[in-house]
Motif scaffolding. Structure first.
Motif, PDB file in Angstrom:
ATOM      1  N   GLY A   1       0.789  -1.209   0.000  1.00  0.00           N
ATOM      2  CA  GLY A   1       0.000   0.000   0.000  1.00  0.00           C
ATOM      3  C   GLY A   1       0.824   1.262   0.000  1.00  0.00           C
ATOM      4  O   GLY A   1       0.279   2.343  -0.131  1.00  0.00           O
ATOM      5  N   GLU A   2       2.134   1.154   0.173  1.00  0.00           N
ATOM      6  CA  GLU A   2       2.980   2.343   0.155  1.00  0.00           C
ATOM      7  C   GLU A   2       4.076   2.158  -0.886  1.00  0.00           C
ATOM      8  O   GLU A   2       4.854   1.203  -0.829  1.00  0.00           O
ATOM      9  CB  GLU A   2       3.602   2.606   1.522  1.00  0.00           C
ATOM     10  N   LEU A   3       4.134   3.084  -1.856  1.00  0.00           N
ATOM     11  CA  LEU A   3       5.091   3.004  -2.945  1.00  0.00           C
ATOM     12  C   LEU A   3       5.991   4.229  -2.949  1.00  0.00           C
ATOM     13  O   LEU A   3       5.616   5.300  -2.471  1.00  0.00           O
ATOM     14  CB  LEU A   3       4.358   2.895  -4.283  1.00  0.00           C
ATOM     15  N   THR A   4       7.180   4.061  -3.504  1.00  0.00           N
ATOM     16  CA  THR A   4       8.137   5.148  -3.650  1.00  0.00           C
ATOM     17  C   THR A   4       8.182   5.575  -5.115  1.00  0.00           C
ATOM     18  O   THR A   4       8.287   4.733  -6.010  1.00  0.00           O
ATOM     19  CB  THR A   4       9.538   4.707  -3.204  1.00  0.00           C
ATOM     20  N   TYR A   5       8.102   6.895  -5.349  1.00  0.00           N
ATOM     21  CA  TYR A   5       8.104   7.451  -6.704  1.00  0.00           C
ATOM     22  C   TYR A   5       9.370   8.266  -6.916  1.00  0.00           C
ATOM     23  O   TYR A   5       9.759   9.075  -6.062  1.00  0.00           O
ATOM     24  CB  TYR A   5       6.869   8.323  -6.924  1.00  0.00           C
ATOM     25  N   ARG A   6      10.000   8.068  -8.070  1.00  0.00           N
ATOM     26  CA  ARG A   6      11.208   8.793  -8.423  1.00  0.00           C
ATOM     27  C   ARG A   6      10.992   9.480  -9.772  1.00  0.00           C
ATOM     28  O   ARG A   6      10.586   8.832 -10.741  1.00  0.00           O
ATOM     29  CB  ARG A   6      12.409   7.858  -8.469  1.00  0.00           C
ATOM     30  N   ILE A   7      11.262  10.777  -9.819  1.00  0.00           N
ATOM     31  CA  ILE A   7      11.099  11.562 -11.040  1.00  0.00           C
ATOM     32  C   ILE A   7      12.470  11.790 -11.666  1.00  0.00           C
ATOM     33  O   ILE A   7      13.410  12.233 -10.990  1.00  0.00           O
ATOM     34  CB  ILE A   7      10.421  12.911 -10.754  1.00  0.00           C
ATOM     35  N   TYR A   8      12.584  11.486 -12.969  1.00  0.00           N
ATOM     36  CA  TYR A   8      13.819  11.652 -13.719  1.00  0.00           C
ATOM     37  C   TYR A   8      13.607  12.743 -14.770  1.00  0.00           C
ATOM     38  O   TYR A   8      12.639  12.705 -15.531  1.00  0.00           O
ATOM     39  CB  TYR A   8      14.217  10.343 -14.395  1.00  0.00           C
ATOM     40  N   LYS A   9      14.514  13.699 -14.810  1.00  0.00           N
ATOM     41  CA  LYS A   9      14.388  14.863 -15.693  1.00  0.00           C
ATOM     42  C   LYS A   9      15.439  14.813 -16.799  1.00  0.00           C
ATOM     43  O   LYS A   9      16.617  14.550 -16.541  1.00  0.00           O
ATOM     44  CB  LYS A   9      14.551  16.139 -14.865  1.00  0.00           C
ATOM     45  N   ASP A  10      14.987  15.036 -18.011  1.00  0.00           N
ATOM     46  CA  ASP A  10      15.876  15.185 -19.173  1.00  0.00           C
ATOM     47  C   ASP A  10      16.839  14.010 -19.337  1.00  0.00           C
ATOM     48  O   ASP A  10      18.022  14.186 -19.684  1.00  0.00           O
ATOM     49  CB  ASP A  10      16.669  16.494 -19.070  1.00  0.00           C
ATOM     50  N   GLY A  11      16.353  12.800 -19.068  1.00  0.00           N
ATOM     51  CA  GLY A  11      17.147  11.603 -19.314  1.00  0.00           C
ATOM     52  C   GLY A  11      18.199  11.294 -18.280  1.00  0.00           C
ATOM     53  O   GLY A  11      18.994  10.350 -18.456  1.00  0.00           O
ATOM     54  N   ALA A  12      18.245  12.025 -17.189  1.00  0.00           N
ATOM     55  CA  ALA A  12      19.258  11.786 -16.159  1.00  0.00           C
ATOM     56  C   ALA A  12      19.043  10.437 -15.489  1.00  0.00           C
ATOM     57  O   ALA A  12      17.918   9.939 -15.377  1.00  0.00           O
ATOM     58  CB  ALA A  12      19.217  12.900 -15.115  1.00  0.00           C
ATOM     59  N   ALA A  13      20.141   9.830 -15.039  1.00  0.00           N
ATOM     60  CA  ALA A  13      20.058   8.538 -14.366  1.00  0.00           C
ATOM     61  C   ALA A  13      19.686   8.675 -12.895  1.00  0.00           C
ATOM     62  O   ALA A  13      19.221   7.717 -12.270  1.00  0.00           O
ATOM     63  CB  ALA A  13      21.395   7.810 -14.493  1.00  0.00           C
TER      64      ALA A  13
END
Length: 751
Positions: free
Chosen positions: A452-464
């Motif tokens: 029920g709890e997830l971690t979200y990661r945002i990647y900008k402009d193709g960065a790793a």
């Protein structure tokens, strides 16, 4: 049906296939937690079993009963063969006449083979229970022989040799449906009225040597569940009955383990239209599985304390419960729950068959593997059992189902405490440049069947490396929108964004790249909508997903159903935004949030159509995955193109335009209700009103766009669903003034 080991004996755990297609039709849920929280774990406590189903052999019929111990799972039912996990029905089958035993850790058959038969009619094994020393397996049902040895609806099996015990013979006059065993006593429940030639109505007790005991708990209707309490002092009985030993007690009673005398009766506790299908216990409580028929039913589960036999909690989900089992403080259940809205959980929708709840709280926990209904009645799961093997704990489920987690699998499945192999869904992402000098990254939160709890990661402009990380909590019917605003940008720049979701062990693929060009000035139309207090604002700029992002602060995103036509242009107002197209048959959107009755409100949207079949454009309804049965606060188009605004206030109350608006042009539509009554505006002008009706129907519901029920409303169109394009949908908690509405319309060209 009652399983003698349910909730009392251990069952093994293992790996599972990732849940997939069957869940893709469902809505889901996520609530934001604080940024910077620790990364999510792969399972959300107190759940300790994954939702990934393990490779398991199958039967060609229905599994009604189970018992498990020492890494062996015994199954009984109405079937004639077993086959490997991936084998289609009718292929690679081995004989197994109403009984099979399996290795808990591998899911494959053991060497124990028994045949339960009947000289005339269909034999079935409806109950299995192990003796406390695990040396004897007791079986009940409707059968006359085991491996050719004559018996009468009950038998005892030596587990070491897998042969029927010749010293256990007792005549039971009809089907045995439930068993519970102590060191010296076998308690049974069912359809019978005589045991060993003496009257015993529906419940009885015999010694482990098959001698009838004086214990008497006679009931007037079928016995379906029996369970000895952990202290051995009482017996819990459940079924269809209304009296026990002449005492009024419907469906449930507690009786003395020595005499059968009623210790605790439950008159009026369970509705007369409902029964108890299963019972299980843990150290401090006992739990019921309930099934109802007809109106006013109770289909949920009840938790009661063993200290005083009083209720701890009950849930009121609709969709009969057939089996319950406790593991590590969690009550797992098999049902076909389809409506838990009375508990503030999911509204009426396609059935869910496996659920989990804390033994101390009826709130649903994030554990949602699923089966289908299958064959037979059909209701999906019928029985559960558990055991340990090789350092793992296994939960086995049997029943009528023919699929598990969207893949073919008949009548048997199993789950374990790890490893967790299923990744969350890929997030649906939308980017917005409504405000100058920034990019808003919005996403529809993902769903994971056992976390029920997830971690979200945002990647900008193709960065790793992610530029932003956050966590949130999710359930399948409630997937709130999350947002991150990127201010490290400059007007005229173009940036791309991708997002992944992780349960701590498994991570989804990154979402497809979404691109935004940073605006140098705010867009006039959306800026005014937001400034005027929209609590929901969908602009329909997403593509190929279920997501309609809310541009406003309410983050009340929409779910798009049945793949509408995305990114239609030209849109209703000037700027880079697009519209959405609905087919007038089954496509629509609904809000993620469930709302209380709005006392005053405005709904605003733009429409473009040439339909002559009418349809609902926007409205309020109590369901999401199917047509509502409570619905008003809506605007719909008649077949002739005229628009109707309606609320229910002691009857259907409507106002209707004199002109038609199915001319293929974009039209601005606003309906308001408040203390001044009802008003309907088109293209910035008041077209119809009624000052007499300032109230509407009271119920909790969802905002729906593109279609919903219109039964019993005046001039009901041919179609309940709207065929055409819709754009810039907004809902307000106030009745907008005529000047405000005119101002919105005037900004259509960009201001």
């Amino acid at each position: 049906m009652m399983n003698g080991s349910t909730g009392r004996r251990p069952v093994g755990r293992g790996r599972v296939r990732a849940a997939a297609a069957a869940l893709c039709l469902l809505a889901g849920a996520l609530t934001v937690t604080a940024v910077g929280a620790s990364p999510a774990a792969s399972l959300t406590p107190p759940v300790s079993l994954t939702a990934d189903d393990l490779s398991t052999w199958q039967t060609n019929g229905i599994v009604w009963s189970m018992a498990a111990t020492g890494g062996v799972v015994y199954t009984g039912g109405t079937f004639s063969t077993v086959r490997p996990p991936d084998a289609a029905a009718g292929t690679s089958e081995q004989p197994a006449v109403n009984f099979a035993a399996f290795d808990a850790a591998t899911g494959a058959p053991t060497g124990c083979s028994l045949s339960f038969t009947l000289s005339s009619g269909t034999a079935t094994v409806r109950a299995l229970a192990l003796s406390p020393d695990n040396k004897t397996l007791y079986a009940g049902g409707q059968f006359g022989a085991v491996n050719g040895v004559g018996v009468s609806n009950i038998a005892a099996i030596d587990t070491a040799t897998c042969t029927p015990r010749q010293d256990f013979k007792v005549s039971v006059s009809a089907t045995v449906r439930a068993l519970s065993v102590t060191d010296d006593t076998v308690y049974l429940g069912g359809d019978f009225n005589t045991v060993a030639g003496e009257t015993r109505n529906k419940f009885a007790a015999v010694t482990t040597g098959a001698d009838l005991k004086p214990w008497t708990a006679n009931t007037d209707e079928v016995g379906r569940a029996v369970q000895v309490t952990p202290d051995g002092q009482h017996v819990l009985i459940g079924g269809d009955f209304f009296t026990v030993n002449g005492t009024t007690s419907h469906a449930l009673a507690v009786v003395d383990a020595t005499t059968g005398a009623v210790t605790k009766s439950y008159p009026g506790f369970i509705p007369n239209t409902s029964t108890v299908q299963d019972l299980t216990t843990d150290a401090t409580g006992f739990y019921t599985a309930n099934e109802g028929t007809g109106g006013g039913v109770f289909d949920g589960r009840i938790a009661l304390d063993l200290s005083d036999f009083e209720q701890r909690w009950r849930d009121t989900c609709l969709g009969a419960t057939q089996a319950v089992l406790v593991h590590d403080g969690v009550l797992y259940s098999g049902s076909h729950a389809h409506d838990c809205s009375s508990m503030g959980e999911f509204p009426d929708q396609p059935r869910k068959h496996l659920l989990a709840q804390s033994v101390n709280d009826p709130k649903l926990l994030p554990w949602f593997p699923d089966t289908n209904d299958g064959i037979g009645e059909p209701v999906g799961p019928r029985v559960m059992a558990q055991t340990d093997q090789g350092g793992h704990h296994y939960l086995w489920v049997g029943g009528e189902f023919t699929t598990v987690n969207g893949s073919a699998q008949q009548s048997l499945t199993r789950f374990a405490d790890g490893p967790d192999t299923g990744a969350p869904w890929v997030p649906n992402v939308s980017v917005s440049t409504v405000a100058a000098g920034e990019v808003e990254v919005n996403w529809q939160t993902s769903f994971d069947t056992d976390d029920g709890e997830l971690t979200y990661r945002i990647y900008k402009d193709g960065a790793a490396t992610p530029v932003y990380t956050t966590t949130g909590s999710s359930l399948f019917w409630d997937r709130p929108q999350l947002r991150w605003t990127d201010t490290a940008v400059a007007p005229g720049e173009t940036h791309t964004y991708r997002i992944s979701a992780s349960d701590g062990t498994n991570t989804s693929a990154k979402s497809p790249a979404q691109t935004a060009t940073v605006a140098s000035a705010a867009e006039a139309y959306p800026a005014r909508v937001l400034a005027d207090g929209a609590s929901l604002y969908w602009r329909y700029d997403e593509g190929t997903s279920t997501f309609a992002a809310d541009t406003g602060a309410g983050l009340d995103n929409g779910f798009l159903r049945n793949t509408p036509a995305y990114r239609q242009s030209p849109a209703a107002v000037a700027g880079p935004s697009t519209a959405i197209g609905f087919n007038g048959t089954n496509q629509y959107a609904y809000s993620n949030e469930r709302h209380a009755q709005p006392i005053k409100f405005s709904v605003e949207t733009w429409i473009k159509t040439t339909t002559t079949r009418g349809g609902k454009i926007i409205g309020f309804g109590n369901r999401t995955m199917q047509n509502s049965n409570q619905y008003d606060k809506h605007v719909y188009m008649r077949n002739d193109g005229r628009l109707v605004f309606g609320v229910y206030s002691g009857g259907t109350r409507t106002v209707t335009t004199t002109g038609a608006y199915n001319d293929g042009a974009w039209h601005h539509v606003v309906a308001t209700q408040g203390s001044s009554g009802m008003a309907l505006y088109v293209d910035g002008q008041l077209r119809a009103s009624n000052i007499l009706f300032s109230g509407n129907e009271s119920y909790n519901g969802y905002w729906r766009v593109g279609g919903d029920n219109l039964a019993s409303w005046p001039n009901r169109p041919t179609s309940d669903f709207f065929a055409g394009q819709i754009d810039e949908t907004a809902v307000y908690p106030t009745a907008l003034s005529s000047s405000t509405i005119s101002a919105h319309y005037a900004l259509r060209t960009g201001g």
